[in-house]
Design an enzyme around this catalytic site. Structure first.
Site, PDB file in Angstrom:
ATOM      1  N   ASP A 159      84.100  -3.166  41.405  1.00 16.56           N
ATOM      2  CA  ASP A 159      83.694  -2.548  40.135  1.00 16.56           C
ATOM      3  C   ASP A 159      82.252  -2.951  39.800  1.00 16.56           C
ATOM      4  O   ASP A 159      81.448  -2.136  39.347  1.00 16.56           O
ATOM      5  CB  ASP A 159      84.641  -3.001  39.023  1.00 16.56           C
ATOM      6  CG  ASP A 159      86.098  -2.789  39.425  1.00 16.56           C
ATOM      7  OD1 ASP A 159      86.477  -1.639  39.650  1.00 16.56           O
ATOM      8  OD2 ASP A 159      86.832  -3.787  39.548  1.00 16.56           O
ATOM      9  N   HIS A 187      90.981  -5.329  36.422  1.00 18.40           N
ATOM     10  CA  HIS A 187      90.586  -4.352  37.432  1.00 18.40           C
ATOM     11  C   HIS A 187      91.483  -3.128  37.262  1.00 18.40           C
ATOM     12  O   HIS A 187      92.484  -2.958  37.952  1.00 18.40           O
ATOM     13  CB  HIS A 187      90.732  -4.920  38.848  1.00 18.40           C
ATOM     14  CG  HIS A 187      90.643  -3.842  39.899  1.00 18.40           C
ATOM     15  ND1 HIS A 187      89.482  -3.170  40.161  1.00 18.40           N
ATOM     16  CD2 HIS A 187      91.571  -3.286  40.701  1.00 18.40           C
ATOM     17  CE1 HIS A 187      89.708  -2.256  41.095  1.00 18.40           C
ATOM     18  NE2 HIS A 187      90.966  -2.295  41.430  1.00 18.40           N
TER      19      HIS A 187
HETATM   20  P1  NAX Z   1      97.257   0.203  52.831  1.00 20.96           P
HETATM   21  O1  NAX Z   1      98.526   0.791  52.339  1.00 20.96           O
HETATM   22  O2  NAX Z   1      96.430   0.930  53.825  1.00 20.96           O
HETATM   23  O3  NAX Z   1      97.578  -1.218  53.486  1.00 20.96           O
HETATM   24  C1  NAX Z   1      98.386  -2.163  52.871  1.00 20.96           C
HETATM   25  C2  NAX Z   1      99.025  -2.995  53.955  1.00 20.96           C
HETATM   26  O4  NAX Z   1      99.737  -4.049  53.350  1.00 20.96           O
HETATM   27  C3  NAX Z   1     100.023  -2.213  54.810  1.00 20.96           C
HETATM   28  O5  NAX Z   1      99.680  -2.353  56.183  1.00 20.96           O
HETATM   29  C4  NAX Z   1     101.350  -2.873  54.486  1.00 20.96           C
HETATM   30  O6  NAX Z   1     102.220  -2.926  55.607  1.00 20.96           O
HETATM   31  C5  NAX Z   1     100.889  -4.269  54.102  1.00 20.96           C
HETATM   32  N1  NAX Z   1     101.868  -5.020  53.300  1.00 20.96           N
HETATM   33  C6  NAX Z   1     102.733  -4.561  52.364  1.00 20.96           C
HETATM   34  N2  NAX Z   1     103.500  -5.564  51.901  1.00 20.96           N
HETATM   35  C7  NAX Z   1     103.112  -6.676  52.554  1.00 20.96           C
HETATM   36  C8  NAX Z   1     103.545  -8.020  52.520  1.00 20.96           C
HETATM   37  N3  NAX Z   1     104.554  -8.403  51.730  1.00 20.96           N
HETATM   38  N4  NAX Z   1     102.911  -8.909  53.315  1.00 20.96           N
HETATM   39  C9  NAX Z   1     101.927  -8.525  54.130  1.00 20.96           C
HETATM   40  N5  NAX Z   1     101.481  -7.259  54.226  1.00 20.96           N
HETATM   41  C10 NAX Z   1     102.070  -6.347  53.433  1.00 20.96           C
HETATM   42  O7  NAX Z   1      96.433  -0.174  51.534  1.00 20.96           O
HETATM   43  P2  NAX Z   1      94.875  -0.499  51.413  1.00 20.96           P
HETATM   44  O8  NAX Z   1      94.134   0.749  51.201  1.00 20.96           O
HETATM   45  O9  NAX Z   1      94.477  -1.392  52.522  1.00 20.96           O
HETATM   46  O10 NAX Z   1      94.848  -1.259  50.012  1.00 20.96           O
HETATM   47  C11 NAX Z   1      95.456  -2.522  49.856  1.00 20.96           C
HETATM   48  C12 NAX Z   1      95.515  -2.903  48.387  1.00 20.96           C
HETATM   49  O11 NAX Z   1      94.222  -3.012  47.831  1.00 20.96           O
HETATM   50  C13 NAX Z   1      96.247  -1.880  47.505  1.00 20.96           C
HETATM   51  O12 NAX Z   1      97.109  -2.594  46.627  1.00 20.96           O
HETATM   52  C14 NAX Z   1      95.127  -1.244  46.717  1.00 20.96           C
HETATM   53  O13 NAX Z   1      95.592  -0.742  45.481  1.00 20.96           O
HETATM   54  C15 NAX Z   1      94.202  -2.403  46.552  1.00 20.96           C
HETATM   55  N6  NAX Z   1      92.815  -2.105  46.177  1.00 20.96           N
HETATM   56  C16 NAX Z   1      92.187  -2.967  45.358  1.00 20.96           C
HETATM   57  C17 NAX Z   1      90.867  -2.816  44.989  1.00 20.96           C
HETATM   58  C18 NAX Z   1      90.193  -3.802  44.091  1.00 20.96           C
HETATM   59  O14 NAX Z   1      89.037  -3.557  43.739  1.00 20.96           O
HETATM   60  N7  NAX Z   1      90.791  -4.909  43.651  1.00 20.96           N
HETATM   61  C19 NAX Z   1      90.096  -1.640  45.446  1.00 20.96           C
HETATM   62  C20 NAX Z   1      90.654  -1.000  46.665  1.00 20.96           C
HETATM   63  C21 NAX Z   1      92.158  -0.923  46.714  1.00 20.96           C
HETATM   64  O15 NAX Z   1      92.571   0.174  45.952  1.00 20.96           O
END
Ligand code: NAX
Length: 327
Positions: A159, A187
């Site tokens: 952000d 956030h």
């Molecule tokens: P993806 O869905 O591509 O990848 C997430 C991964 O996490 C998957 O491979 C899944 O298998 C794995 N996962 C799920 N549960 C798990 C667990 N208990 N232990 C280990 N791995 C696990 O999501 P992606 O685009 O990589 O985003 C990841 C996270 O970042 C999401 O929650 C998203 O909302 C968040 N974000 C946060 C941002 C921020 O500024 N704070 C911005 C970007 C993003 O939106």
């Protein structure tokens, strides 16, 4: 040879993971002379995909990368971890209520917090990226009573960087001309990007733009940028999120520049009226490996109202996870 720094990345097979791991392995997370060992945590169904990413990491022959371990067990993943990047989370699905989302993520971040508490290195530093990031960090922290609260942070650097870039475009200046940008609060779409303390060439940014732009364009553009990326790209921010995670940890380790600050969600000590214990974004500097909240800023009524609204959302999220027994 120098002992490598152990970096644990959860959600390693996800899209942020794919953009993040190569930069960590190349030395951009900590410094170009610090060897790293990667620990990748995934859910069982995604371990194979993480193995594929690890094969590609091998194929880069990164000089600083001293090993990769892949596991679906948090106790193994966080064993000896110096840096923990909690990226994996359960995304909100259509029809899901906020309560369900918080509950599902409590099931992830509670056990991970406990595993960090029991197994991580004494100097562990945690960055939560997975949403709802602030409250996930709150949950993880509450399961790690032996780890100092100051080691749990959540990411608002994306952000912050979005705010820098929007302002730089508006004023037609390089981003490096802008100092003292702040993101306050959660956030989420309630976050408050603050131009009343940001400086451009020594002048207050809010005085260089008209108020309508600030209120009706700048704030909503920054706060809703994530949704705009999804609209345009058909997928959520990944490389820019990975970049922000790199920036956050790099500054935490190496310090922020003199005369400037950045934004990070850290455990509140009550500064600026943010209730103690909430994980909220503040203007922060980093010295000697610790974040410090910039003190003494004057907050006018316009900013106060917006900070309070975002903090109120954090209070409600905390009440919700408390009611669910997650903290
Ligand atoms: P993806 O869905 O591509 O990848 C997430 C991964 O996490 C998957 O491979 C899944 O298998 C794995 N996962 C799920 N549960 C798990 C667990 N208990 N232990 C280990 N791995 C696990 O999501 P992606 O685009 O990589 O985003 C990841 C996270 O970042 C999401 O929650 C998203 O909302 C968040 N974000 C946060 C941002 C921020 O500024 N704070 C911005 C970007 C993003 O939106």
């Amino acid at each position: 040879p120098e002992t490598p720094v152990k970096v644990t990345v959860t959600g390693a097979a996800g899209q942020i993971g794919y953009a993040l791991l190569f930069r960590i392995a190349s030395g951009q997370l900590l410094g170009s002379d610090i060897p790293v060992e990667l620990r990748l945590l995934e859910i069982p169904q995604a371990v194979k995909a993480a193995e594929g990413t690890a094969m590609e990491l091998d194929d880069c022959a990164f000089p600083l990368l001293r090993g990769i371990e892949i596991t679906d067990d948090p106790n193994v993943a966080f064993d000896g971890a110096n840096v923990a990047l909690l990226v994996g989370a359960l995304p909100r699905k259509a029809g899901m209520e906020r309560k369900d989302l918080l509950e599902a993520n409590g099931g992830i971040f509670g056990p991970q917090g406990k595993a960090i508490n029991d197994h991580a290195a004494d100097d562990v530093r945690v960055l939560v990226v997975g949403n709802p990031a602030n409250t996930n960090a709150l949950i993880a922290r509450s399961h790690a009573p032996d780890v100092p609260a100051s080691r749990f942070t959540a990411m608002t650097r994306l952000d912050h960087n979005r705010a820098l870039s929007q302002l730089a475009k508006k004023l037609d200046v390089p981003v490096t001309d802008i100092k003292k940008m702040t993101i306050w609060g959660n956030h989420s779409s309630t976050q408050y990007p603050d131009l009343f303390h940001a400086e451009v060439g020594g002048k207050i940014a809010a005085e260089l733009v008209d108020e309508t732009w600030l209120r009706e364009t700048f704030i909503p553009t920054v706060a809703q940028r994530g949704a705009a990326i999804i609209q345009a790209r058909g997928a959520s921010s990944a490389a820019s999120a990975a970049n922000a995670a790199i920036d956050h940890v790099y500054d935490w380790y190496n310090g922020t520049a003199a005369g400037d600050w950045t934004s990070a969600a850290i455990v509140s000590d009550g500064s600026y009226g943010v209730p103690e214990g909430l994980v909220s974004s503040f203007p922060v500097t980093s010295r000697g490996g610790d974040w410090e909240i910039v003190q003494g800023l004057e907050i006018d009524a316009f900013s106060r109202e917006r900070i309070d609204a975002s903090v109120q959302e954090l209070i409600e999220e905390r009440e919700a996870v408390r009611a669910l027994g997650l903290i």
